[in-house]
Design an enzyme around this catalytic site. Structure first.
Site, PDB file in Angstrom:
ATOM      1  N   LYS A   1      -9.430   6.019 -19.280  1.00  0.00           N
ATOM      2  CA  LYS A   1      -9.796   6.520 -20.596  1.00  0.00           C
ATOM      3  C   LYS A   1      -8.598   6.440 -21.559  1.00  0.00           C
ATOM      4  CE  LYS A   1     -13.529   7.237 -18.256  1.00  0.00           C
ATOM      5  NZ  LYS A   1     -13.863   8.486 -17.605  1.00  0.00           N
TER       6      LYS A   1
ATOM      7  N   ARG B   1       0.851  -1.194   0.000  1.00  0.00           N
ATOM      8  CA  ARG B   1       0.000   0.000   0.000  1.00  0.00           C
ATOM      9  C   ARG B   1       0.883   1.239   0.000  1.00  0.00           C
ATOM     10  NH1 ARG B   1      -1.536   1.641   4.563  1.00  0.00           N
ATOM     11  NH2 ARG B   1      -2.327  -0.340   5.370  1.00  0.00           N
TER      12      ARG B   1
ATOM     13  N   TYR C   1     -17.409  16.452 -14.215  1.00  0.00           N
ATOM     14  CA  TYR C   1     -17.751  15.035 -14.354  1.00  0.00           C
ATOM     15  C   TYR C   1     -18.742  14.620 -13.255  1.00  0.00           C
ATOM     16  CZ  TYR C   1     -17.141   9.984 -14.251  1.00  0.00           C
ATOM     17  OH  TYR C   1     -17.368   8.634 -14.239  1.00  0.00           O
TER      18      TYR C   1
ATOM     19  N   ASP D   1      -8.758  18.435 -13.976  1.00  0.00           N
ATOM     20  CA  ASP D   1      -9.018  17.102 -14.542  1.00  0.00           C
ATOM     21  C   ASP D   1      -8.607  17.147 -16.012  1.00  0.00           C
ATOM     22  OD1 ASP D   1     -10.184  14.851 -15.750  1.00  0.00           O
ATOM     23  OD2 ASP D   1     -11.842  14.812 -14.308  1.00  0.00           O
TER      24      ASP D   1
HETATM   25  C1  LIG Z   1     -14.320   8.852 -16.288  1.00  0.00           C
HETATM   26  C2  LIG Z   1     -13.961  10.188 -15.780  1.00  0.00           C
HETATM   27  C3  LIG Z   1     -13.667  10.389 -14.421  1.00  0.00           C
HETATM   28  C4  LIG Z   1     -13.771   9.297 -13.386  1.00  0.00           C
HETATM   29  O1  LIG Z   1     -12.812   8.300 -13.575  1.00  0.00           O
HETATM   30  P1  LIG Z   1     -13.035   6.765 -13.158  1.00  0.00           P
HETATM   31  O2  LIG Z   1     -11.786   6.135 -13.616  1.00  0.00           O
HETATM   32  O3  LIG Z   1     -14.260   6.293 -13.864  1.00  0.00           O
HETATM   33  O4  LIG Z   1     -13.202   6.732 -11.676  1.00  0.00           O
HETATM   34  C5  LIG Z   1     -13.280  11.664 -14.037  1.00  0.00           C
HETATM   35  N1  LIG Z   1     -13.219  12.687 -14.899  1.00  0.00           N
HETATM   36  C6  LIG Z   1     -13.506  12.518 -16.217  1.00  0.00           C
HETATM   37  C7  LIG Z   1     -13.415  13.699 -17.126  1.00  0.00           C
HETATM   38  C8  LIG Z   1     -13.894  11.275 -16.692  1.00  0.00           C
HETATM   39  O5  LIG Z   1     -14.187  11.136 -17.997  1.00  0.00           O
END
Ligand SMILES: *Cc1c(COP(=O)(O)O)cnc(C)c1O
Length: 388
Positions: free
Chosen positions: A200, A51, A103, A175
């Site tokens: 993604k 961890r 998001y 983000d």
């Molecule tokens: C998918 C997404 C998230 C969240 O990520 P996870 O891996 O699904 O927890 C946050 N911000 C954006 C812009 C996203 O497309």
């Protein structure tokens, strides 16, 4: 010596090219060990418990730090784990200014969880820096950006918000999921913490769920390290390996997807059955010029609204190539329907007010042949209501 990100990525984040020191293996070993033998009673090695640290995770964390021009990277079990861990640097009584186009998972975390710990927030239209300034309070600690935002690709002027944050002594989080460090490097523009859903584009194959955080501030890095180890939402060694493998091909995947997205945006933009196209690469898109000053491409995600008379259900049924699903950023094109997917929880009126109608679709462009994609959409759009 620094290479371009394109070269760094191909070598799994190691600028010299990764070579495992015992065997010369070009891929990092997956250290599937929760604990590590300690040689001495009073002197522990660099690793004691996974961890707190794992060599495979270290390799990934170094890679994302290099790619974002940061000093420290952190790998989490999801994008939401990365985002929520970054918010855990706050304490009761603190306030967040956050984009209203955030998001959905971040919206839920801020509105339903952080409020339980007396951390308050104000949503603003972040395309307007004046609104950001108006929302800043004496206890504002973080300004939270997402650009381009979801699903209408709204653009935040990163430099303008960073300038405000500095003036009022706030931190900035961003983000960067939609652009990846290849085409947008927020730390260079003064952002304090960059966050990614590595689920993604970074991993790119719709196979793992992962999150990353990067900073170049030593104090924030040690706080993030503390939260990562204390909250414990770490990414497992096998997923770290898989993410590193995905990242090796980020450049060719993303570049191809971006150039196809540019073609598709033009196609939709001139198509009779399409009401509107949202894409930072189109001149009419609000914030397009700001976006081009802070990013090196318009990205691989676009949204479009079909005209009233188009039967949206039939349109989706006629398509043969894109996966119809939530998520984005994969080798396969993914078509989403925000009204019934990401924004399903929002009351219809609120949704419509934000421009997210039943006729809006979001397309994450994959690496298929672009002519095939255009043909597929052309065909699906010629099937009008009542024709079948
Ligand atoms: C998918 C997404 C998230 C969240 O990520 P996870 O891996 O699904 O927890 C946050 N911000 C954006 C812009 C996203 O497309």
């Amino acid at each position: 010596m620094g290479h371009t990100n394109e070269t760094t990525l191909a070598h799994g984040g190691n600028q010299q090219g990764y070579q495992e020191k015992h065997t010369g293996a070009v891929n990092p070993p997956i250290y599937v060990s929760s604990t590590y033998h300690q040689q001495q009673l009073n002197e522990f090695g660099s690793y004691d418990y996974s961890r707190s640290g794992n060599p495979t995770r270290d390799q990934l964390e170094e890679a994302i730090a290099i790619l974002e021009n940061g000093s420290s990277g952190f790998a989490f079990s999801s994008g939401m784990a990365a985002i929520s861990s970054a918010f855990m640097l706050l304490k009761a009584g603190d306030h967040i200014v956050i984009t209203k186009d955030v998001y959905g998972g971040t919206f839920r975390f801020v509105t339903q969880l952080l409020t339980q710990f007396s951390i308050e927030h104000t949503f603003v239209d972040m395309t307007n820096p004046a609104e950001v300034e108006k929302a800043i309070q004496p206890n504002t600690r973080v300004i939270y950006m997402e650009t381009p935002a979801n699903p209408l690709l709204q653009i935040t002027d990163i430099r303008a918000v960073v300038q405000l944050a500095k003036k009022f002594s706030c931190l900035t989080y961003l983000d960067n999921t939609f652009m990846t460090p290849l085409h947008q490097q927020p730390l260079d523009l003064g952002v304090d913490i960059v966050l990614h859903s590595a689920t993604k584009f970074l991993s790119g194959h719709s196979d793992i769920v992962a999150g990353l955080a990067v900073t170049n501030n030593k104090e924030l890095a040690s706080k993030l390290k503390f939260v990562q180890n204390t909250y414990g939402a770490i990414l497992g060694a096998k997923d770290c390996y898989q993410l590193l493998q995905g990242m090796k091909t980020l450049e060719p995947r993303f570049s191809k997807s971006v150039s196809s997205a540019i073609r598709l945006a033009d196609f939709f933009n001139s198509h009779d059955e399409i009401e509107h196209v949202y894409y930072p690469g189109l001149d009419h898109h609000p914030g397009a010029s700001i976006h081009s000053e802070q990013s090196t491409s318009p990205g691989a995600v676009l949204s479009f609204e079909v005209k009233d008379h188009v039967d949206a259900k039939r349109f989706v049924e006629q398509l043969t190539i894109p996966v119809f699903a939530v998520s984005l950023g994969a080798v396969e094109s993914i078509l989403s329907h925000p009204a019934t997917m990401s924004h399903a929880a929002m009351p219809a009126q609120e949704r419509e007010a934000r421009g997210i109608s039943e006729r809006l679709f979001r397309l994450s462009v994959g690496i298929e042949n672009v002519e095939d994609l255009i043909e597929d959409f052309k065909n699906a759009l010629t099937v009008k209501a009542g024709v079948l």
